[in-house]
Design a protein around this motif. Structure first.
Motif, PDB file in Angstrom:
ATOM      1  N   MET A 135       0.971  -0.984  -0.067  1.00  0.00           N
ATOM      2  CA  MET A 135      -0.058  -0.109  -0.071  1.00  0.00           C
ATOM      3  C   MET A 135       0.991   1.227  -0.164  1.00  0.00           C
ATOM      4  SD  MET A 135      -2.777  -1.212   2.847  1.00  0.00           S
ATOM      5  CE  MET A 135      -3.516   0.400   3.195  1.00  0.00           C
ATOM      6  N   LYS A 136       1.820   1.172   0.759  1.00  0.00           N
ATOM      7  CA  LYS A 136       2.966   2.314   0.942  1.00  0.00           C
ATOM      8  C   LYS A 136       3.442   2.610  -0.530  1.00  0.00           C
ATOM      9  CE  LYS A 136       6.728   4.102   3.499  1.00  0.00           C
ATOM     10  NZ  LYS A 136       7.791   3.739   4.585  1.00  0.00           N
ATOM     11  N   GLN A 137       3.775   1.599  -1.446  1.00  0.00           N
ATOM     12  CA  GLN A 137       4.496   1.913  -2.639  1.00  0.00           C
ATOM     13  C   GLN A 137       3.299   2.571  -3.572  1.00  0.00           C
ATOM     14  OE1 GLN A 137       5.457  -2.319  -3.468  1.00  0.00           O
ATOM     15  NE2 GLN A 137       7.353  -1.281  -4.656  1.00  0.00           N
ATOM     16  N   VAL A 138       2.099   2.513  -3.578  1.00  0.00           N
ATOM     17  CA  VAL A 138       1.341   3.028  -4.401  1.00  0.00           C
ATOM     18  C   VAL A 138       0.458   3.995  -3.680  1.00  0.00           C
ATOM     19  CG1 VAL A 138       0.928   0.881  -5.600  1.00  0.00           C
ATOM     20  CG2 VAL A 138      -0.499   1.249  -3.879  1.00  0.00           C
ATOM     21  N   ALA A 139       0.796   4.534  -2.555  1.00  0.00           N
ATOM     22  CA  ALA A 139       0.323   5.764  -1.975  1.00  0.00           C
ATOM     23  C   ALA A 139       0.806   7.097  -2.238  1.00  0.00           C
ATOM     24  CB  ALA A 139       0.018   5.481  -0.431  1.00  0.00           C
ATOM     25  N   ALA A 140      -0.360   8.094  -2.806  1.00  0.00           N
ATOM     26  CA  ALA A 140       0.285   9.230  -3.161  1.00  0.00           C
ATOM     27  C   ALA A 140       0.611  10.117  -1.919  1.00  0.00           C
ATOM     28  CB  ALA A 140      -0.871  10.013  -3.939  1.00  0.00           C
ATOM     29  N   PRO A 141       1.405  11.077  -2.023  1.00  0.00           N
ATOM     30  CA  PRO A 141       1.774  11.830  -0.761  1.00  0.00           C
ATOM     31  C   PRO A 141       0.560  12.461  -0.247  1.00  0.00           C
ATOM     32  CG  PRO A 141       3.215  12.449  -2.546  1.00  0.00           C
ATOM     33  CD  PRO A 141       2.098  11.549  -3.120  1.00  0.00           C
ATOM     34  N   GLY A 142       0.227  12.404   1.050  1.00  0.00           N
ATOM     35  CA  GLY A 142      -0.933  12.754   1.725  1.00  0.00           C
ATOM     36  C   GLY A 142      -2.121  11.724   1.553  1.00  0.00           C
TER      37      GLY A 142
END
Length: 236
Positions: A135-142
């Motif tokens: 999930m962290k890999q594909v999460a946009a900033p914020g």
């Protein structure tokens, strides 16, 4: 069913008792989640474990784009048919033996990530950590993520009691009792007996998030009809 399911992966690949009942729990969730994740037309949403596309049906015209991931080709086919006229909605097949490999969307970044009633079917805590890392890999900033319906302790009987109580208050008691009876005499009961559910205590969830550098907290109010279960909000 043509073949009796032996594992949770098998169960979700075939027609099952949840096909016509997911919308009840989803309706309860949808009425509450926007308190924590406000929607807008510029948001890109990832739905992990998208099933027949209930979230996409509710949100497709309220956000910019939606992508669903699921191991069930049957569910993805249903969802694609439902959303055939919605060009901003996409569904991706995940391999059943590598369902935490998010390669279909690795080149994209999402503002909202939803994981609804999925983690209890994972095999171990290592897969939970892999989920969060993916999930962290594909999460946009914020970005914000909500991981819902988590089993963090208690018993199956308490879980059942909780959902019956919520169903009564929502005017869905008979619907839920019929579902529970069908489950008891279906392959679901055997798969649950043989495989169980993954239970991860709240402190373990928070410790994993801390290791991965994620800002996470549990939401106080129930967001699904299973009041004993918990919901984790992550801010990236």
């Amino acid at each position: 069913m043509a073949n009796e399911a032996a594992t949770w992966l098998d169960f979700w690949q075939e027609e099952n008792e949840f096909d016509n009942s997911m919308s009840v729990n989803y309706g309860y969730f949808l009425a509450r989640v926007e308190k924590y994740i406000p929607l807008s037309k510029n948001l890109k949403v990832l739905d992990i474990g998208s099933g027949p596309g209930n979230l996409e049906t509710a949100w497709h015209d309220r956000v910019a784009e939606m992508h669903g991931l699921d191991i069930s080709k049957r569910y993805n086919e249903i969802a694609r048919n439902v959303h055939a006229q919605h060009p901003t909605v996409h569904f991706h097949d995940l391999p059943a033996d590598d369902y935490l490999n998010f390669s279909p969307v690795l080149n994209q970044r999402f503002d909202v990530i939803i994981v609804m009633s999925v983690v209890q079917y994972y095999r171990n805590v290592a897969e939970v950590e892999q989920l969060l890392a993916s999930m962290k890999q594909v999460a946009a900033p914020g970005a914000k993520a909500m991981i819902c319906d988590l089993m963090v302790g208690g018993s199956v009987l308490k879980d059942i009691g909780s959902i019956i109580g919520r169903s009564l208050r929502q005017g869905q008691l008979l619907t839920m009792i019929r579902l529970l009876v069908r489950l008891r005499f279906s392959s679901y009961y055997k798969v649950r007996k043989n495989n169980g559910f993954l239970v991860v205590p709240k402190q373990e969830w928070l410790a994993i998030c801390q290791r991965l550098g994620l800002n996470a907290k549990f939401v106080d109010e129930p967001l699904t009809m299973q009041q004993e279960r918990q919901n984790l909000l992550i801010q990236f």
